[in-house]
Motif scaffolding. Structure first.
Motif, short mmCIF file in Angstrom:
data_model
loop_
_atom_site.label_atom_id
_atom_site.label_comp_id
_atom_site.label_asym_id
_atom_site.label_seq_id
_atom_site.Cartn_x
_atom_site.Cartn_y
_atom_site.Cartn_z
N ASP A 145 -55.49 -21.84 28.94
CA ASP A 145 -56.71 -23.03 29.00
C ASP A 145 -56.55 -23.97 30.05
OD1 ASP A 145 -58.08 -21.75 26.99
OD2 ASP A 145 -57.54 -23.32 25.40
N ARG A 146 -57.38 -24.06 30.86
CA ARG A 146 -57.02 -25.00 32.10
C ARG A 146 -58.28 -25.69 32.50
NH1 ARG A 146 -55.45 -20.45 36.62
NH2 ARG A 146 -57.32 -19.00 36.45
N THR B 265 -78.04 -44.64 32.21
CA THR B 265 -77.46 -43.06 31.87
C THR B 265 -76.37 -42.85 32.75
OG1 THR B 265 -79.89 -42.72 31.61
CG2 THR B 265 -78.54 -40.70 32.04
N ALA B 266 -75.47 -42.03 31.87
CA ALA B 266 -74.48 -41.48 32.53
C ALA B 266 -74.42 -39.87 32.40
CB ALA B 266 -73.04 -42.12 32.20
N LEU B 267 -74.04 -39.08 33.14
CA LEU B 267 -73.93 -37.66 33.00
C LEU B 267 -72.36 -37.17 33.19
CD1 LEU B 267 -76.74 -36.36 35.06
CD2 LEU B 267 -76.91 -37.02 32.54
N TYR B 268 -72.10 -36.17 32.13
CA TYR B 268 -70.92 -35.52 32.17
C TYR B 268 -70.96 -33.90 32.34
CZ TYR B 268 -68.36 -39.86 30.81
OH TYR B 268 -67.83 -41.29 30.65
N ALA B 269 -70.31 -33.52 33.38
CA ALA B 269 -70.25 -32.13 33.46
C ALA B 269 -69.13 -31.40 32.25
CB ALA B 269 -69.92 -31.27 34.83
N LEU B 270 -69.31 -30.83 31.59
CA LEU B 270 -68.24 -30.55 30.45
C LEU B 270 -67.89 -28.83 30.60
CD1 LEU B 270 -69.49 -32.27 27.27
CD2 LEU B 270 -68.02 -33.10 28.94
N HIS B 271 -66.60 -28.64 30.21
CA HIS B 271 -66.15 -27.41 29.66
C HIS B 271 -65.64 -27.19 28.46
CE1 HIS B 271 -66.83 -25.74 34.31
NE2 HIS B 271 -66.91 -24.77 33.62
N LEU B 272 -66.45 -26.56 27.63
CA LEU B 272 -65.71 -26.51 26.15
C LEU B 272 -65.03 -25.58 25.87
CD1 LEU B 272 -69.29 -26.85 24.19
CD2 LEU B 272 -67.73 -28.59 25.08
N ARG B 273 -64.05 -25.62 24.80
CA ARG B 273 -63.16 -24.40 24.71
C ARG B 273 -64.33 -23.38 23.95
NH1 ARG B 273 -57.99 -25.87 24.97
NH2 ARG B 273 -57.45 -28.24 25.00
N PRO B 274 -63.56 -22.10 24.13
CA PRO B 274 -64.41 -20.83 23.63
C PRO B 274 -64.79 -21.28 22.16
CG PRO B 274 -62.59 -20.07 25.12
CD PRO B 274 -62.35 -21.52 24.97
N GLU C 160 -64.94 -41.10 24.42
CA GLU C 160 -63.50 -40.31 23.94
C GLU C 160 -63.91 -38.82 23.53
OE1 GLU C 160 -59.61 -41.30 21.37
OE2 GLU C 160 -61.29 -42.61 21.19
N PHE C 161 -63.33 -38.15 24.27
CA PHE C 161 -63.54 -36.74 24.06
C PHE C 161 -62.49 -36.01 23.16
CE2 PHE C 161 -65.81 -37.14 28.09
CZ PHE C 161 -66.97 -36.81 27.96
N ASP C 162 -63.08 -35.12 22.22
CA ASP C 162 -62.22 -34.39 21.36
C ASP C 162 -61.54 -33.30 21.96
OD1 ASP C 162 -61.08 -33.14 19.15
OD2 ASP C 162 -62.81 -33.43 17.84
N SER C 163 -60.41 -33.24 22.19
CA SER C 163 -59.66 -32.22 22.88
C SER C 163 -59.50 -30.91 22.25
CB SER C 163 -58.06 -32.28 23.32
OG SER C 163 -57.49 -32.85 22.01
N LYS C 164 -59.92 -30.80 20.83
CA LYS C 164 -60.12 -29.64 20.17
C LYS C 164 -61.35 -28.87 20.32
CE LYS C 164 -58.02 -31.60 15.88
NZ LYS C 164 -57.99 -32.95 16.38
N THR C 165 -62.30 -29.57 20.98
CA THR C 165 -63.72 -28.89 21.39
C THR C 165 -63.77 -28.88 23.00
OG1 THR C 165 -64.76 -30.97 20.89
CG2 THR C 165 -64.82 -29.33 19.08
N VAL C 166 -63.36 -29.95 23.66
CA VAL C 166 -63.60 -30.11 25.08
C VAL C 166 -62.30 -29.90 25.86
CG1 VAL C 166 -64.16 -31.70 26.80
CG2 VAL C 166 -65.17 -31.86 24.52
N LEU C 167 -62.59 -28.84 26.77
CA LEU C 167 -61.49 -28.67 27.49
C LEU C 167 -61.19 -29.49 29.00
CD1 LEU C 167 -59.18 -26.72 28.63
CD2 LEU C 167 -60.78 -25.15 29.59
N SER C 168 -62.24 -29.91 29.21
CA SER C 168 -62.22 -30.90 30.62
C SER C 168 -63.75 -31.29 30.70
CB SER C 168 -61.99 -29.93 31.75
OG SER C 168 -62.66 -28.86 32.08
#
Length: 509
Positions: free
Chosen positions: A65-66, A401-410, A360-368
């Motif tokens: 995972d990266r 408004t703030a926007l985030y681009a996310l990559h979730l864990r599979p 604060e992102f949950d690293s169990k679901t959010v990769l980056s």
């Protein structure tokens, strides 16, 4: 003997490698101070401890995972903190520039100001604080490189609106640029029209002072109750273009006028109307910013109104940010009517001082993740609850408004992040904080299913990425953005956005 020497050499090599790794980690560590934290990507050579820690390929060639290129690892830095910003001048100036057939300078493009220029239809809170909205969408099919785990998160903060009858009285000091650079259509004439319109909109118990500056500053009208409208209109009519641009002299006289006429129970503002192009006196924003900070002391706030095709965007933005205010841009009479008739009378008051947001992102679901924009408003995590650290100022009925681009864990499900906002009460200076959780399901809808404001946010943000030539500009095509804008609805703002993108297509494609 040879075997013993080989062992010693190996030990030395290991020690040196560990020392190098420690020094690298120390150099990269967050100092914990109240400073901006750049949202950079994570590299690392495959097979090294640094590369493995950051998700590079393993020595066996298996993909770990990266983070996506340019995104922040949620496992290594789960907290994103920034000062809120309600400025919109970047979009207004870019719109005028594009529609006149020119490319705006890349360093004047700020994605958050593009996004914040559009109505988001957030719910309002019952009290004087904020309401939090957190939702999002999958990326559109036209977004290059997006996969099933890519998402867009929209974080919205909304204050309660206020009628003109219920707001506190206002004591407004207008500081008007009358230098030679203001002698073109759409500059001083637009300012005079707007000021006359605003005076007619204010209440009799409000008060207004008028300062003009060119090579020197002059007080055209001391603080005067708006009930004496004729005197104020007469002063506005006496604004004449002449001389150089000594913005420093104008602001100093403006703040001195505001301090002398300070009304403790009122909203006290200095409103600077200028093209932001000083050429006499202090022409560097930094020393002027320091003077404004000392003068303001959180009691006198600054609003910047920018005008003109030649416009010192960065200069005006720095002044407003450090003067506990915000900046808007006006390019035509219909826009001046909207700003001076609808926006300014209702928002001369403040709802929140030093407002900051934190996700604060949950690293169990959010990769980056990647925060889109807010480049000069990012703070360290420790700054969020440090009320000595400057945040943003927000008025009644304002949305941020703030926007985030996310990559979730599979296969990610459940808790995604915790959104927080913290601010100071403008009167008592007491701190308040509000938090709201976000789940993955809030971002699961397809782009076509997403509410129109979410889709407009995406279009505005990635238009900005193209105009500023960022590394993410290649993720989209302008023609696709134009189609997405047209599909988002029929409102005036959306039609205008489509026209702006069409102008960009002819200049950039």
């Amino acid at each position: 003997m040879a075997s013993r020497n080989s062992l010693q050499h190996l030990r030395v090599a290991v020690v040196l490698a560990l020392a190098a790794a420690v020094l690298t980690a120390c150099g990269a560590a967050d100092s914990g101070g109240e400073k901006a934290v750049p949202a950079t990507g994570y590299g690392g050579t495959p097979g090294t401890p640094e590369g493995l820690a950051r998700g590079a390929a393993t020595p066996t060639g298996e993909a770990a995972d990266r983070p996506a290129d340019g995104e922040v690892s949620a496992a290594e830095r789960p907290v994103s903190t920034f000062a809120v910003d309600v400025d919109t001048a970047s979009y207004g100036f870019a719109r005028r520039t594009l529609l006149s057939g020119r490319r705006p300078a890349a360093n004047t493009i700020r994605p958050e100001e593009f996004v914040n220029s559009f109505d988001q239809r957030y719910r309002e809170p019952d009290g004087n604080g904020f309401a939090i909205t957190a939702d999002g969408t999958r990326m559109p099919q036209t977004h290059r490189g997006a996969d099933d785990d890519t998402r867009l998160l929209r974080v919205g903060l909304q204050t309660r609106g206020e009628s003109g009858a219920s707001r506190p009285d206002a004591a407004l000091t207008f500081v008007v640029d009358v230098s030679g650079s203001m002698d073109e259509p759409g500059k001083l004439d637009l300012v005079q029209h707007g000021l006359n319109t605003l005076v007619d909109q204010l209440r009799p118990t409000d008060s207004v002072a008028l300062v003009a500056y060119s090579d020197r500053a002059e007080l055209l009208r001391p603080m005067t109750p708006v009930r004496d409208r004729d005197a104020l209109h007469d002063a506005i009519g006496r604004l004449r273009v002449a001389g150089s641009t000594n913005l420093e002299a104008g602001l100093l006289l403006g703040y001195d006028t505001a301090r002398k006429a300070f009304r403790p129970s009122a909203t006290n503002r200095v409103i600077l109307l200028s093209d932001g192009l000083p050429n006499v006196g202090t022409t560097d924003a930094a020393p002027l910013v320091r003077e404004i900070q000392e003068a303001a002391a959180k009691q006198i706030t600054l609003l910047g109104v920018g005008v003109g095709s030649d416009y010192g965007d960065r200069f005006m933005e720095q002044l407003a940010d450090k003067g506990d205010g915000y900046v808007v841009y006006v390019s035509e009479q219909t826009e001046a009517d909207r700003i001076f008739v609808q926006q300014l009378p209702a928002t001369v008051a403040l709802r929140a001082l030093d407002a900051k947001a934190q996700v604060e992102f949950d690293s169990k679901t959010v990769l980056s993740y990647r925060l889109i924009g807010y480049d000069d408003r990012v703070l360290s995590a420790s700054a969020f609850r440090n009320d000595r650290v400057d945040g943003g100022e927000v008025g009644p009925g304002h949305a941020v408004t703030a926007l985030y681009a996310l990559h979730l864990r599979p296969g990610a499900q459940g808790h995604l992040a915790e959104v927080r906002v913290r601010w100071l009460d403008p009167k008592t200076r007491e701190a308040s904080e509000l938090a709201q959780p976000v789940t993955v399901s809030a971002l699961d809808q397809t782009f076509d299913e997403a509410p129109a404001p979410v889709r407009v946010c995406y279009v505005a943000a990635y238009l900005a990425e193209v105009l500023r030539g960022s590394r993410y500009a290649g993720d989209v095509r302008l023609t696709d953005l134009r189609t997405l804008a047209r599909d988002a609805g029929e409102g005036t703002q959306i039609r205008e956005l489509s026209e702006v993108i069409s102008a960009a297509v002819s200049l950039y494609d």
